[in-house]
Design an enzyme around this catalytic site. Structure first.
Site, PDB file in Angstrom:
ATOM      1  N   ASP A 484      34.540  41.196  40.064  1.00 61.33           N
ATOM      2  CA  ASP A 484      34.512  39.889  40.350  1.00 61.33           C
ATOM      3  C   ASP A 484      35.942  39.346  40.575  1.00 61.33           C
ATOM      4  OD1 ASP A 484      32.023  39.163  41.136  1.00 61.33           O
ATOM      5  OD2 ASP A 484      31.574  38.842  39.065  1.00 61.33           O
TER       6      ASP A 484
HETATM    7  C1  GLC Z   1      33.179  38.311  35.807  1.00 61.26           C
HETATM    8  C2  GLC Z   1      34.317  38.670  35.346  1.00 61.26           C
HETATM    9  C3  GLC Z   1      35.052  37.510  34.950  1.00 61.26           C
HETATM   10  C4  GLC Z   1      35.237  36.461  35.794  1.00 61.26           C
HETATM   11  C5  GLC Z   1      33.844  35.974  36.489  1.00 61.26           C
HETATM   12  C6  GLC Z   1      33.760  35.305  37.776  1.00 61.26           C
HETATM   13  O1  GLC Z   1      32.149  38.003  35.283  1.00 61.26           O
HETATM   14  O2  GLC Z   1      34.099  39.513  34.158  1.00 61.26           O
HETATM   15  O3  GLC Z   1      36.475  37.832  34.553  1.00 61.26           O
HETATM   16  O4  GLC Z   1      35.674  35.262  35.388  1.00 61.26           O
HETATM   17  O5  GLC Z   1      33.129  37.488  36.944  1.00 61.26           O
HETATM   18  O6  GLC Z   1      34.739  34.711  37.961  1.00 61.26           O
HETATM   19  C1  GLC Z   2      30.816  40.985  34.763  1.00 60.53           C
HETATM   20  C2  GLC Z   2      29.846  40.417  35.873  1.00 60.53           C
HETATM   21  C3  GLC Z   2      29.593  41.621  36.833  1.00 60.53           C
HETATM   22  C4  GLC Z   2      30.833  41.924  37.307  1.00 60.53           C
HETATM   23  C5  GLC Z   2      31.708  42.410  36.226  1.00 60.53           C
HETATM   24  C6  GLC Z   2      33.135  42.896  36.595  1.00 60.53           C
HETATM   25  O1  GLC Z   2      30.320  41.639  34.039  1.00 60.53           O
HETATM   26  O2  GLC Z   2      28.720  39.770  35.200  1.00 60.53           O
HETATM   27  O3  GLC Z   2      28.689  41.223  37.928  1.00 60.53           O
HETATM   28  O4  GLC Z   2      30.466  43.090  38.178  1.00 60.53           O
HETATM   29  O5  GLC Z   2      32.016  41.396  35.350  1.00 60.53           O
HETATM   30  O6  GLC Z   2      33.931  41.814  37.081  1.00 60.53           O
END
Ligand code: GLC
Ligand code: GLC
Length: 813
Positions: A484
């Site tokens: 993400d």
């Molecule tokens: C994922 C990541 C996190 C980020 C989020 C959305 O969950 O782990 O670091 O903040 O996505 O922005």
């Molecule tokens: C968090 C989010 C997941 C994403 C990951 C890596 O675990 O829930 O959707 O793929 O972060 O950013």
């Protein structure tokens, strides 16, 4: 040694022996619709179905202390006030123990010969949380004590509850009837539900106003009513409604008394709402309290919790030489898979239950580790998720569990999302053989009234990735892919905007190699599926998509020693030797290898060796190296984290598991186990003060070697690590693989393992599988017998017996 507790494997409990754990250690109550979060000091809260829209009790996140607010019982003995779970008063106890079990938490506290045992659980299929309470006089003189229960009600909509005080301070309403405290805020208008906090024995007083019970200038550590020793029988009007009962007890030496508090979510259904003006019709809640007041009712309800988990876990049990792998697989990993299936990433000690709802990619992956337990629920979830797909193939990134509607604020265009639907559906099919799911009619979220088959949704997913490709013919990344924080399309310079959602760079064609690898994997699933369905033409068609993408990956994404991660908006590689930082990433190695890239030309092995050389550490595999030391406008959030944390060179446990599967694919069981143990919480007990999170569930992240706190875990419980570890160990290492043809046995174990056994329920039959490894190899089935008969190959022919089948497997060349 862990100074805070130990595993009681036989009881399937983690036993915490002192309350001041390095972080609060959490458990979940409930497994259907009513959920409670419960820490080792009885902190946490409860909700029905949706932690945002139906929160029953209140919780203030990131408090001081971090975990404050929960299911509290105050004991007043003489002038001393204490809690069996130590908090909130933190009065020193003579004895403390917390047992986190499957669906329950039992806390025992003793002081001055008074022992209080609190057993918290939610019976399966019920919307009631039970606190079985047992008080014992362990001394030799009679004891007179006073108990005060405490719960703070949430006004149901948790966001409003925490932000809109100009309204919420004026809407709170309660009623009290005997030992039943009814929280009925907003019931007069649009709500047809309320909360009940009751006691199964008569009470000597009550409070429902927080100001009256706690005091405006006091805290939960020194609440006014327990300190003065007497309830005020307050009725809350607005402000902050709570529930508290007073109970006076006198216990002879050795005597004990047992009763229960219940906290219930009650739906009024078709019952008339009111008995008379301003007086609610409490018949449903009253019946619930009466039901639990009958002798034996509480114990019978608890027996149901135990039976529920005994049944579920019996579907997969192993005896294998590694004690960490065994206990995690047999108990805690499957248990965590239930939590992630139910809650996605919504409500934990790191997720407030307000922000995210259910994630599209998250929930699809959660199904992979859950489907063997309750396939029917996985089926329904797949259909719910699919209905948040849009007609062009993209999908809502998140949806709200109560309404099942996509979250419009975040929208779609995370270009990996739709492909995970292929994986979850395939895992359901391989588990159950139930092809009817493919014909289930589900709409597209942006075309009201539309219906299409699930199979068509899968084709739409495949078509989207095939179509939306960039200059290297690799899939466009959109807002982000699995990572993400790799935001290649939005150049954010303002601290107050979202990294993912800020306007796309004009004409950007940033591409993701990880999505290409995931596409390969998904396309191969579709090919197998079509073959099984007897549709060879469709299998060939999808195979040609696969071949085309594979050729693209091999032509465009190989960097010499590993696969490039992506191409940014300017067409420059990300995760390449030509980059100064972020030269090599996990995700593209994992998915290219799992998708079959590099299989015939040695690249798969080379990519994995590069992971070992550059990314592997004894605390797990680092997401990328070198860490980004400054903010890169063209990369986004990934470079916003300090080096060593989260996606910026943290150890993201979730994607570690894919590499472990990759080692199994390449036949290296020694690496697979070594890598597995590097992130396994049970193996962290001897460094728990560094690791800090719960030793019984996987964490999302462990700080990497670039961090100032290497080895420190965060974001435990709700992580894709749960489902994927279950896969990487049960299907990779132990090699028990549901397939279209039947259960395949293809272990990839450490050479030193003499063998192992697994008992696996599959399509209604229980297979007792014993694997022997006489020649000390990792992989390769030499001989398999099923009920004494030698079979060809390593797929157990499906049995309709519904009974037990004995399977003997010998590994060898
Ligand atoms: C994922 C990541 C996190 C980020 C989020 C959305 O969950 O782990 O670091 O903040 O996505 O922005
Ligand atoms: C968090 C989010 C997941 C994403 C990951 C890596 O675990 O829930 O959707 O793929 O972060 O950013």
């Amino acid at each position: 040694m862990n100074p805070y507790g130990y595993f009681d494997d036989a009881a399937r409990e983690y036993v915490i022996t002192r309350p001041d754990t390095p972080l609060p250690w959490l458990n979940y109550l409930g497994s259907d619709e009513y959920f409670g979060l419960c820490t080792n000091t009885a902190g946490g809260y409860t909700f029905w179905k949706d932690a945002k829209l139906r929160r029953i009790s209140r919780y203030r996140y990131n408090n001081m202390p971090m975990d404050l607010g929960g299911r509290y019982l105050y004991v007043r003995d003489g002038d001393v006030v204490w809690n069996p779970g130590w908090k909130p008063t933190k009065t020193a106890l003579d004895h403390y123990e917390c047992r986190h079990g499957l669906g329950y938490t039992k806390i025992v506290g003793r002081k001055d010969s008074v022992e209080v045992e609190l057993l918290f659980f939610v019976p399966p299929g019920e919307n009631t949380e039970v606190w079985k309470t047992t008080i014992r006089n362990t001394g030799d003189v009679a004891k007179s004590i006073t108990l005060f229960s405490f719960i703070e009600f949430c006004l149901f909509e948790a966001n409003n509850d925490m932000t809109n005080y100009q309204r919420t301070y004026s809407i709170g309403e309660v009623e009290v009837e005997g030992a039943g405290i009814y929280h009925k805020t907003e019931y007069r208008e649009r709500r047809n539900h309320y909360a009940l906090f009751g006691c199964t024995r008569p009470v000597d007083g009550f409070d429902t106003s927080r100001d009256a019970f706690v005091g405006v200038h006091n805290g939960l550590n020194d609440p006014d009513v327990p300190l003065r020793g007497k309830s005020r029988n307050s009725i809350g009007h607005g402000w902050n409604p709570i529930g508290s009962h007073q109970i006076n007890l006198t216990l002879a030496p050795g005597a004990s008394e047992s009763f229960a508090f219940i906290l219930a979510y009650v739906e009024q259904g078709d019952e008339p709402k009111f008995d008379k003006r301003f007086v609610m019709n409490k018949s449903v809640g009253r019946a619930e309290l009466e039901r639990y007041s009958r002798p034996g009712a509480v114990d019978a309800a608890f027996a149901k919790v135990e039976a529920y988990w005994d049944n579920l876990l019996a579907r997969f049990q192993t005896e294998c030489p590694d004690p960490h792998a065994s206990r995690m697989l047999n108990t805690w990993n499957q248990y965590q898979c239930m939590a992630t299936f139910n809650l996605s990433r919504s409500a934990s000690l790191f997720e407030t239950g307000i922000g995210r709802g259910m994630g599209f990619r998250d929930s699809n992956q959660d199904i992979l580790g859950f489907v063997h337990m309750i396939p029917e629920r996985a089926r329904q979830r797949i259909l719910d998720i699919a209905s948040t797909q849009l007609v062009d193939g993209t999908c809502y990134h998140q949806y709200q569990p109560l309404t099942k509607k996509g979250n419009a604020e975040i929208g779609g265009n995370f270009n990996d999302d739709h492909l995970w639907l292929v994986l979850s559906t395939a895992s359901y099919l391989r588990e159950t053989g139930d092809r009817s799911i493919l014909d289930a009619a589900i709409g597209y979220a942006d075309v009201p009234g539309s219906t299409d088959s699930l199979l068509h949704h899968l084709e739409t997913s495949i078509a989207y990735t095939l179509r939306e490709r960039g200059p290297h013919r690799l899939p466009l990344i959109g807002h982000a892919d699995w990572n993400d924080c790799l935001n290649l399309n939005c150049f954010s310079t303002e601290p107050n905007e979202s990294f993912q959602l800020i306007g796309d760079v004009e004409g950007s064609k940033a591409e993701s190699v990880m999505i290409a690898g995931l596409f390969l994997y998904a396309a191969r699933e579709m090919v197998s599926m079509y073959k099984w369905l007897g549709r060879p033409a469709d299998a060939d068609r999808v195979q040609s998509y696969y071949d085309d993408m594979l050729a693209t990956v091999e032509e465009q994404a190989w960097d010499g020693e590993w696969y490039i991660r992506a191409f940014d908006a300017a067409g420059n590689p990300v995760g390449s030797k030509s980059c100064e930082e972020g030269k090599i990433f996990i995700e593209s190695q994992a998915w290219c290898v799992l998708g079959g890239a590099g299989a015939s030309n040695g690249r798969a092995k080379q990519a994995m060796e590069s992971v070992h050389k550059y990314l592997y550490t004894p605390d797990g595999i680092i997401l990328q190296q070198p860490a980004y030391s400054e903010y890169h406008l063209e990369l986004g959030e990934i470079s916003s984290y300090p080096p060593g944390y989260k996606e910026n060179a943290g150890i993201f446990c979730h994607n570690n598991t894919w590499i472990n599967l990759g080692w199994c694919l390449l036949g290296d069981g020694d690496r697979a186990l070594e890598y597995y143990l590097s992130i396994c919480p049970s193996a962290k007990e001897d460094k728990i003060d560094t690791y800090r999170c719960e030793p019984y569930v996987y964490a999302q992240m462990i700080a990497g070697r670039d961090a100032d706190t290497p080895g420190e875990a965060k974001n435990s419980w709700l992580t894709g690590t749960a489902a994927w570890t279950f896969l990487s160990v049960s299907q990779g290492l132990l090699g028990i693989q549901p397939s279209y043809e039947g259960l395949r046995v293809d272990p990839c174990i450490p050479k030193s393992w003499p063998g192992f056994s697994v008992s696996r329920m599959y399509r209604g039959t229980t297979y007792n599988i014993t694997v022997d490894n006489p020649s000390g190899i990792c992989q390769g089935v030499r001989r398999m017998t099923v009920d004494g008969v030698v079979v060809d190959g390593n797929v157990i022919p499906p049995s309709a017996s519904g009974g037990m089948v004995d399977v003997r497997v010998v590994l060898g060349a």
